[in-house]
Design a protein around this motif. Structure first.
Motif, short mmCIF file in Angstrom:
data_model
loop_
_atom_site.label_atom_id
_atom_site.label_comp_id
_atom_site.label_asym_id
_atom_site.label_seq_id
_atom_site.Cartn_x
_atom_site.Cartn_y
_atom_site.Cartn_z
N GLY A 1 0.80 -1.22 0.00
CA GLY A 1 0.00 0.00 0.00
C GLY A 1 0.83 1.27 0.00
O GLY A 1 0.27 2.37 0.15
N LEU A 2 2.15 1.13 -0.16
CA LEU A 2 3.08 2.27 -0.22
C LEU A 2 3.07 3.10 1.06
O LEU A 2 3.34 4.31 1.04
N PHE B 1 -7.94 1.57 1.34
CA PHE B 1 -7.57 0.81 2.52
C PHE B 1 -8.79 0.54 3.39
O PHE B 1 -9.60 1.43 3.64
N VAL B 2 -8.90 -0.71 3.87
CA VAL B 2 -9.95 -1.10 4.82
C VAL B 2 -9.28 -1.85 5.96
O VAL B 2 -8.57 -2.84 5.72
N ALA C 1 -16.67 2.55 6.00
CA ALA C 1 -15.23 2.48 5.75
C ALA C 1 -14.94 1.90 4.36
O ALA C 1 -14.01 2.35 3.67
N ILE C 2 -15.71 0.91 3.95
CA ILE C 2 -15.54 0.35 2.60
C ILE C 2 -15.91 1.40 1.55
O ILE C 2 -15.20 1.57 0.55
N ALA C 3 -17.01 2.11 1.78
CA ALA C 3 -17.39 3.17 0.85
C ALA C 3 -16.32 4.24 0.77
O ALA C 3 -15.99 4.74 -0.32
N ARG C 4 -15.74 4.59 1.90
CA ARG C 4 -14.66 5.59 1.91
C ARG C 4 -13.46 5.10 1.11
O ARG C 4 -12.82 5.87 0.38
N ALA C 5 -13.14 3.80 1.24
CA ALA C 5 -12.01 3.24 0.50
C ALA C 5 -12.22 3.33 -1.00
O ALA C 5 -11.25 3.36 -1.77
N ASP D 1 -6.96 -5.26 5.93
CA ASP D 1 -6.32 -5.94 7.06
C ASP D 1 -7.41 -6.35 8.04
O ASP D 1 -7.96 -5.52 8.76
N GLU D 2 -7.77 -7.63 8.03
CA GLU D 2 -8.83 -8.16 8.91
C GLU D 2 -10.11 -7.32 8.82
O GLU D 2 -10.62 -6.84 9.83
#
Length: 231
Positions: free
Chosen positions: A56-57, A91-92, A155-159, A170-171
């Protein structure tokens, strides 16, 4: 490999200890295509998080090549790496890390505005994504007023806000009960495979200890002795 969104070649990473270096990654090779979910498994301390951070840099490798959606990322400046993270990677995490003082809609709007998207356009995209994850009615709620599953869906929508090509997770269901985890995983899988509105396929590297979920992904790779095996 056609439409490869992540390619890692010979990734090495060590950390300095008092007596001798700790070699965490010893030549990791990996490639993930659009529409593909790859489960990353292995015991705690095996180097999974280090690999996710490098992919993910978020931190540099000591040696090796990194390519994100056709762009070679190794050797770039911090500013250039930041631009790739912003534009091509979502990222999630296990814990949603939503900004508590902002609403669900604002949490998705802000990353877009940081990328230069006008407020009105960013707001429209946020509302579209909240509809995609089934939370249109919760757009004005702050995280404290949302359930754990709702927070993770935000959080998924934000990603997805800046239309990335690669998702690093990550989990992502590790902090949820079994039923909620199942729903969140199903949503995540649909989005990766381009089965949601818009139909754009993403690639996903997902670290998990949940072997039941791992077996439902396209491939499983295991971190073992500093390299990836399987898959």
């Amino acid at each position: 490999m056609a439409d490869t969104v992540l390619r890692l070649t010979g990734i090495h990473r060590s950390f300095t200890q008092v007596e001798s270096p700790l070699h965490v990654l010893r030549g990791v090779d990996a490639a993930i295509r659009a529409g593909e979910m790859v489960a990353l498994v292995g015991p705690s301390g095996a180097g999974k998080s280090t690999l996710l951070h490098i992919a993910g840099l978020l931190e540099p490798a000591d040696k090796g090549g990194i390519e994100i959606a056709g762009v070679k990322a190794d050797g770039l400046s911090d500013k250039e790496r930041t631009a790739i993270r912003r534009d091509k990677i979502g990222f999630v995490y296990q814990f949603h890390h939503l900004l508590p003082e902002f609403t669900a809609e604002e949490n998705i709007t802000i990353p877009q505005m940081l990328a230069g998207v006008p407020r009105a356009k960013a707001r429209d995209r946020a509302r579209e994504l909240l509809g995609l994850v089934g939370l249109s009615a919760r757009a004005g709620h702050r995280p404290a007023k949302l359930s754990g599953g709702e927070q993770q869906r935000v959080a998924i929508a934000r990603a997805l806000a800046n239309r990335p090509r690669l998702l690093i997770a990550d989990e992502p269901t590790g902090n949820l009960d079994m039923h909620t985890a199942e729903n969140v995983f199903a949503l995540f899988a649909d989005l990766v495979r381009g089965q949601g509105p818009g139909g754009a396929k993403l690639g996903a590297l997902v670290a998990t200890h949940n072997l039941d979920l791992a077996r439902r992904m396209d491939r499983i790779v295991e971190m073992r002795d500093g390299v990836l095996v399987g898959g």
